[in-house]
Design an enzyme around this catalytic site. Sequence first.
Site, PDB file in Angstrom:
ATOM      1  N   ASN A   1       1.026  -1.634  -0.195  1.00  0.00           N
ATOM      2  CA  ASN A   1       0.372  -0.054  -0.170  1.00  0.00           C
ATOM      3  C   ASN A   1       0.794   1.130  -0.060  1.00  0.00           C
ATOM      4  OD1 ASN A   1       0.385  -1.379   2.600  1.00  0.00           O
ATOM      5  ND2 ASN A   1       0.189   0.616   3.492  1.00  0.00           N
TER       6      ASN A   1
ATOM      7  N   SER B   1     -10.470  -5.218   1.010  1.00  0.00           N
ATOM      8  CA  SER B   1     -12.227  -3.873   1.484  1.00  0.00           C
ATOM      9  C   SER B   1     -12.632  -3.319   0.601  1.00  0.00           C
ATOM     10  CB  SER B   1     -11.259  -3.062   2.501  1.00  0.00           C
ATOM     11  OG  SER B   1     -11.622  -2.167   3.239  1.00  0.00           O
TER      12      SER B   1
ATOM     13  N   HIS C   1     -13.890   0.258   0.597  1.00  0.00           N
ATOM     14  CA  HIS C   1     -13.377   1.293   0.253  1.00  0.00           C
ATOM     15  C   HIS C   1     -12.451   1.941  -0.310  1.00  0.00           C
ATOM     16  CE1 HIS C   1     -10.083   2.371   3.681  1.00  0.00           C
ATOM     17  NE2 HIS C   1     -11.010   1.328   4.082  1.00  0.00           N
TER      18      HIS C   1
ATOM     19  N   CYS D   1       4.739  10.381  13.091  1.00  0.00           N
ATOM     20  CA  CYS D   1       5.735  11.936  13.774  1.00  0.00           C
ATOM     21  C   CYS D   1       5.447  10.849  15.066  1.00  0.00           C
ATOM     22  CB  CYS D   1       4.735  13.278  13.133  1.00  0.00           C
ATOM     23  SG  CYS D   1       4.923  14.696  13.742  1.00  0.00           S
TER      24      CYS D   1
HETATM   25  N1  PLP Z   1      -4.117  -3.765   4.110  1.00  0.00           N
HETATM   26  C1  PLP Z   1      -3.497  -2.894   3.164  1.00  0.00           C
HETATM   27  C2  PLP Z   1      -3.256  -3.400   2.299  1.00  0.00           C
HETATM   28  C3  PLP Z   1      -4.303  -1.636   3.174  1.00  0.00           C
HETATM   29  O1  PLP Z   1      -4.243  -0.759   2.054  1.00  0.00           O
HETATM   30  C4  PLP Z   1      -5.189  -1.299   4.361  1.00  0.00           C
HETATM   31  C5  PLP Z   1      -6.063  -0.085   4.493  1.00  0.00           C
HETATM   32  O2  PLP Z   1      -5.241   0.591   4.463  1.00  0.00           O
HETATM   33  C6  PLP Z   1      -5.252  -2.636   5.094  1.00  0.00           C
HETATM   34  C7  PLP Z   1      -5.403  -3.551   4.902  1.00  0.00           C
HETATM   35  C8  PLP Z   1      -7.099  -2.614   5.997  1.00  0.00           C
HETATM   36  O3  PLP Z   1      -8.304  -1.968   5.761  1.00  0.00           O
HETATM   37  P1  PLP Z   1      -9.413  -1.788   6.313  1.00  0.00           P
HETATM   38  O4  PLP Z   1      -8.976  -0.106   6.174  1.00  0.00           O
HETATM   39  O5  PLP Z   1     -10.650  -2.534   5.636  1.00  0.00           O
HETATM   40  O6  PLP Z   1      -9.420  -1.614   7.552  1.00  0.00           O
END
Ligand code: PLP
Length: 374
Positions: free
Chosen positions: A151, A199, A201, A327
Amino acid sequence: MRIYFDNAATTPMHPDVIDTMISVMNDEYGNPSSIHRHGRSAKAIVEQARKTVAKTINASIGEIFFTSSATEANNMVLKNAVGDLGVARIISSATEHPCILESCDFIRREYGVDYVLLDVDQYGHINLGQLEELLSESDIKTLVSIMHVNNEIGTMSNINAIGNLCKQYDALYHCDAVQSVGKYDIDVQASNIHFLSGSAHKFHGPKGIGFVMISNDHMLSPFIHGGAQERNMRAGTENVGGIAGLARALQIMYDDRVIVLEHVLDLRNYFKQELNSTGIDIRYNGDQETNFAAHILSVSFPPGPKADMLVMNLDIAGISASSASACSAGIEEDSHVMHAIGHDADRKTIRFSFSRFNTRDEIDFLVDKIRTMV
Ligand code: PLP
């Protein structure tokens, strides 16, 4: 003008998804557990959504469970694999999302499970040789938890190769696919994935709804106890509007994935081309050659007070992007991912992440601002 380049953090909802959710929330207010008509109708929506998710990743319908988030899905798999399936060792990597790393740390402390973190190279790739060595040297029951797309830097794992190694050495494979579901083809059977999380969103669906795929041969016990919802796997009245929104968003994303990828790749390449022409000493974090997700571009700027202020100044100029630092006590520190890939801590990293709703004009505006700010 407000421009959004933080689509790896979350995405704007697709208008059709909002329409679907409004109609479901207006009309389908029955409780899916009720046996009367209102209930049955709401239940049908949930089951149709389950089918959509299953089809998209080539799982069977009974292997999909809706959760409140991918964070919940990941916690559920890691913690219950230890409790239910006799997992005594977890192998993960240094660049996983905090919901994996923190869960593994908790499991190690509470249950004394062996926990090994694979190193990554400068591009964020795990060493498959190291994974094979670990799997081959012991027959301790092992769960391998390696994400599909990182991510922060967009580096993409070879999930087929990881799945094959897991199959060869009889290990279980859990894949956090939050950044790739809907955007890239995933076939849990072909890739030998036993557990997978997503997920809504992240693919233009609503927040607060996710899913977990748990393969039939490795079923887990409930993570949240109570009623018999989700076939006893996850108690709590279903978020019917959210589930309908997730399925609609996933279907749209999946159907359009080829044109969306083309569009996002064009924006990424154009952005890089324009950035490179500024004369600023730009570097890119993560794999830029082959195994990367097009929607995430992690840019490393040369050290200096102007670079330190860049995310804030972009925000003031109307552009939302994300800093790859945390931070603590007033001192900005590189994230765990930047540490793991050996990023020069004096430089400043900003993650720009794109979606189908971004345009080349927005990139022009962004590069113009960067040119005057750095
Ligand atoms: N795993 C990864 C790679 C993510 O990018 C995120 C969200 O930033 C998550 C897990 C967590 O997802 P959720 O916001 O549905 O808890």
